[in-house]
Design an enzyme around this catalytic site. Structure first.
Site, PDB file in Angstrom:
ATOM      1  N   TYR A 208       0.856  -1.179   0.000  1.00  0.00           N
ATOM      2  CA  TYR A 208       0.000   0.000   0.000  1.00  0.00           C
ATOM      3  C   TYR A 208       0.889   1.226   0.000  1.00  0.00           C
ATOM      4  O   TYR A 208       1.674   1.444   0.918  1.00  0.00           O
ATOM      5  CB  TYR A 208      -0.929   0.016   1.220  1.00  0.00           C
ATOM      6  N   HIS A 242      -3.800  -2.533  -8.451  1.00  0.00           N
ATOM      7  CA  HIS A 242      -5.008  -3.307  -8.193  1.00  0.00           C
ATOM      8  C   HIS A 242      -6.187  -2.414  -7.841  1.00  0.00           C
ATOM      9  O   HIS A 242      -7.262  -2.546  -8.393  1.00  0.00           O
ATOM     10  CB  HIS A 242      -4.734  -4.296  -7.071  1.00  0.00           C
ATOM     11  N   HIS A 243      -6.017  -1.517  -6.889  1.00  0.00           N
ATOM     12  CA  HIS A 243      -7.071  -0.540  -6.634  1.00  0.00           C
ATOM     13  C   HIS A 243      -6.509   0.685  -5.938  1.00  0.00           C
ATOM     14  O   HIS A 243      -5.360   0.690  -5.499  1.00  0.00           O
ATOM     15  CB  HIS A 243      -8.239  -1.148  -5.857  1.00  0.00           C
ATOM     16  N   HIS A 310      -3.022   0.395  -3.963  1.00  0.00           N
ATOM     17  CA  HIS A 310      -2.739  -0.998  -3.609  1.00  0.00           C
ATOM     18  C   HIS A 310      -2.086  -1.665  -4.817  1.00  0.00           C
ATOM     19  O   HIS A 310      -2.717  -1.839  -5.859  1.00  0.00           O
ATOM     20  CB  HIS A 310      -4.049  -1.697  -3.227  1.00  0.00           C
ATOM     21  N   HIS A 388     -18.552  -3.842  -4.076  1.00  0.00           N
ATOM     22  CA  HIS A 388     -17.271  -4.462  -3.770  1.00  0.00           C
ATOM     23  C   HIS A 388     -17.434  -5.660  -2.831  1.00  0.00           C
ATOM     24  O   HIS A 388     -18.077  -5.560  -1.802  1.00  0.00           O
ATOM     25  CB  HIS A 388     -16.360  -3.419  -3.124  1.00  0.00           C
ATOM     26  N   HIS A 390     -15.027  -9.595  -1.923  1.00  0.00           N
ATOM     27  CA  HIS A 390     -13.753 -10.255  -2.222  1.00  0.00           C
ATOM     28  C   HIS A 390     -13.989 -11.549  -3.014  1.00  0.00           C
ATOM     29  O   HIS A 390     -14.943 -11.622  -3.781  1.00  0.00           O
ATOM     30  CB  HIS A 390     -12.951 -10.463  -0.943  1.00  0.00           C
ATOM     31  N   MET A 463     -16.159  -8.981   2.290  1.00  0.00           N
ATOM     32  CA  MET A 463     -16.770  -7.668   2.477  1.00  0.00           C
ATOM     33  C   MET A 463     -18.058  -7.650   1.674  1.00  0.00           C
ATOM     34  O   MET A 463     -18.274  -8.485   0.807  1.00  0.00           O
ATOM     35  CB  MET A 463     -15.869  -6.595   1.883  1.00  0.00           C
TER      36      MET A 463
END
Ligand SMILES: *[C@@H]1O[C@H](CO)[C@@H](O)[C@H](O)[C@H]1NC(C)=O
Ligand SMILES: *[C@@H]1O[C@H](CO)[C@@H](O)[C@H](O)[C@H]1NC(C)=O
Ligand SMILES: *[C@@H]1O[C@H](CO)[C@@H](O)[C@H](O)[C@H]1NC(C)=O
Length: 587
Positions: A208, A242-243, A310, A388, A390, A463
């Protein structure tokens, strides 16, 4: 990925003569060895048809396969096979063999040197055809040169690529041809927030990176509107980013960039907690509607933004230099409304955990009337939504209830993929009034897991979030729920004879040895009717006031809202109108 508006503009250009009316268009491009194959589509809601035009350039393949599926398996998937002579509606078997369908549903519209146009009903009711529904579709595009009779999709002579797209955008979506950067306010400045010089991406799987910056113009006294935001990715590094999340800082910090866990990170960066944007791999820009912008500045002090990137580097590439960040389009010509962002769904907590070996385990996160009461009197307009979950998330949607009755949906992905997190622009906007209830549902598949999947932050935790982008802004930033700890403790102590008062909730979940024999069904019911804990939070993280005449009531252990729906809905019935999407029936 192209933005919805670019795709729409494209479709008007290409298909303007075809007479389709209520349409949605898009495209994916597969990079194959000798050529790029682009599949463009437009779907017509009135005719219930989809037209695909498949462009293969100069080097016409001898065989071309376009597969459609929800989750990207190549076995038992629907497909279209194109050879020099003919087109064929095909499917693959469990053993990956390509077979023609008994019922042929594709029609050839026209064929040219470099492309072919075909059409099909969105839903054919053939159990070997894919039903195009609102949600993510995975496209497998395969071509062969020199071989014209390949009968197995795993044959090494195919050159293959996989792409994600949405053929249907959902019932409330229309292409928007407005909001192209060229048509923005004349004074729009583009601000890039990134590191000043390229830094190597660490050769570890997860990093991160935090970048804290002040806007490069005076935001002390003057307020601005952000009207468009998008990632700014160093070319070639698309697969590693990734995000990203973007925050506004409440305190004056200082400019800094480095690893988010670096002890040298400014202490005041803790105040960078107000989320203004979330972006994930595969997604396009966040475009504000004409009448709204995201407020920035004007608070009598400098305001800072923090971008958190990320990086996902599973192959441990070394020495990749990167200067990625986020890009903001800012105007001083303020629009009519300030916009806000709100988080719906489930609280990140191990209370919200999922038993192992479940095919379709649904969890519901509530934003009840007690919290939406704090919205502006005239209601809010949701113009974009980003869902969102996972790795085990399969279906995600948010419904709207008024006076306990379902009146519509905000967004739905019938076949969600964590690898393509789409920011859905909603046109027309969805209006939510104070007192409405929003319920966000996530359906998980844990059949490959032998242990409980906990609610939480890790990639193997789960999540359930829907970030909604809306205007006018309100001070409700989080509206999420969890099953109440009191309900959970009662359940585990009464049903499983555990010490419900002292054990940690995660330990109680782990201690259930057998979720079979009806235990899962029983627990599912507890989740559906049990009390809940609510987070109804302001942007400073404090809870909103809970209005009640009953002193025993609070955000904790509150009864679930009582909601109702009609006993039938107009949707595809999987027994009358089967599709290959349901082949799960025959496992
Ligand atoms: C395919 O597209 C990619 C990316 O746009 C491009 O770099 C590449 O040169 C293209 N390949 C061919 C064969 O046209
Ligand atoms: C397809 O293959 C995947 C991965 O090998 C497997 O998990 C799945 O069950 C297969 N699906 C069918 C319908 O056979
Ligand atoms: C419920 O339990 C979780 C831990 O499992 C804890 O994080 C949370 O604070 C608890 N909530 C309340 C309201 O006590």
């Amino acid at each position: 990925m192209r933005s919805a508006s670019a795709a729409a503009a494209l479709f008007f250009f290409v298909f303007a003569h075809s007479g389709f009316v209520r349409v949605h268009g898009g495209e994916v491009t597969a990079e194959l060895l000798y050529t790029n194959v682009t599949v463009k589509w437009h779907a017509d809601y009135e005719l219930q048809m989809v037209e695909f035009s498949i462009w293969y350039g100069e080097k016409t393949p001898d065989l071309l396969f376009v597969g459609f599926s929800d989750f990207g398996d190549l076995n038992s998937t629907d497909g279209l096979m194109i050879s020099q002579r003919e087109i064929k509606d095909v499917h693959t078997t469990r053993e990956y063999r390509i077979r023609p369908d008994l019922q042929q549903d594709f029609q050839q519209v026209r064929k040219r040197k470099d492309h072919i146009v075909v059409s099909r009903k969105l839903i054919t009711c053939d159990s070997r055809d894919y039903a195009f529904q609102a949600g993510t579709t995975q496209f497998h595009i395969a071509a062969s040169w020199g071989y014209s009779t390949l009968t197995n999709i795993m044959d090494k002579r195919w050159i293959k690529d996989k792409k994600f797209g949405k053929v249907l955008e959902g019932p409330t979506d229309y292409p928007s041809i407005e909001d192209e950067p060229a048509s923005l306010e004349k004074d729009v400045k583009i601000v890039v927030v990134n590191s000043n010089s390229p830094d190597p991406i660490p050769n570890v799987e997860t990093t991160y990176e935090c970048i804290i910056r002040k806007m490069p113009f005076d935001t002390v006294e003057t307020m601005y509107h952000v009207v468009r935001m998008e990632p700014y990715i160093t070319p070639g590094n698309e697969h590693l980013v990734h995000h990203m999340e973007v925050f506004i800082c409440r305190d004056e910090v200082e400019e800094w960039n480095g690893n988010c866990n670096d002890p040298k990170k400014p202490a005041k960066s803790k105040s960078c907690s107000h989320v203004i944007a979330a972006w994930a791999m595969g997604e396009g820009p966040i475009i504000y509607p004409r009448e709204a912008g995201l407020p920035f500045g004007g608070k009598g002090r400098d305001e800072y933004v923090m971008v958190e990137i990320h990086y996902n580097n599973p192959d441990l590439h070394k020495g990749v230099m990167d200067k990625s960040g986020f890009q903001f389009y800012v105007t001083g010509m303020l629009r009519k409304y300030d916009a806000g962002i709100m988080e719906l769904g489930l609280i990140y907590s191990d209370a919200n955990s999922i038993p192992p070996n479940q095919k379709a385990w649904a969890m519901n996160g509530y934003c009840p009337s007690q919290c939406t009461q704090h919205l502006p009197k005239e209601g809010i307009n949701i113009f974009a939504s980003q869902m969102h979950a996972h790795l085990t998330g399969r279906k995600l949607f948010t419904s709207q209830y008024r006076a306990g009755v379902k009146i519509g949906e905000v967004n739905r992905d019938e076949h969600y993929s964590p690898h393509w997190q789409h920011l859905q622009q909603l046109r027309p906007v969805v209006r939510v009034m104070p007192g409405d209830t929003l319920m966000t549902t996530c359906v998980y598949d844990t059949r490959r897991r032998s242990k409980v999947t906990f609610g939480g932050y890790g990639i193997t935790d789960e999540m359930c979030v829907n970030y909604i982008y809306y205007y006018p802004a309100s001070d409700v930033e989080v509206c999420k729920s969890a099953i109440s700890n009191v309900t959970l403790r009662e359940y585990f102590s009464q049903r499983h004879l555990m010490n419900g008062q002292t054990m940690a909730i995660s330990d109680m979940y782990n201690k259930v040895k057998d979720w079979g024999n009806g235990v899962d069904e029983e627990f599912y019911n507890v989740l559906n009717v049990g009390n809940m804990n609510m987070n109804c939070l302001r942007s400073n993280g404090e809870p909103h006031k809970f209005y009640t005449s009953d002193p025993r009531q609070s955000w904790e252990n509150m009864p679930r809202p009582r909601l109702f729906a009609g006993s039938f809905v107009k949707t595809r019935d999987r027994f009358q109108c089967p599709a290959i999407n349901d082949m799960i029936n025959f496992e």
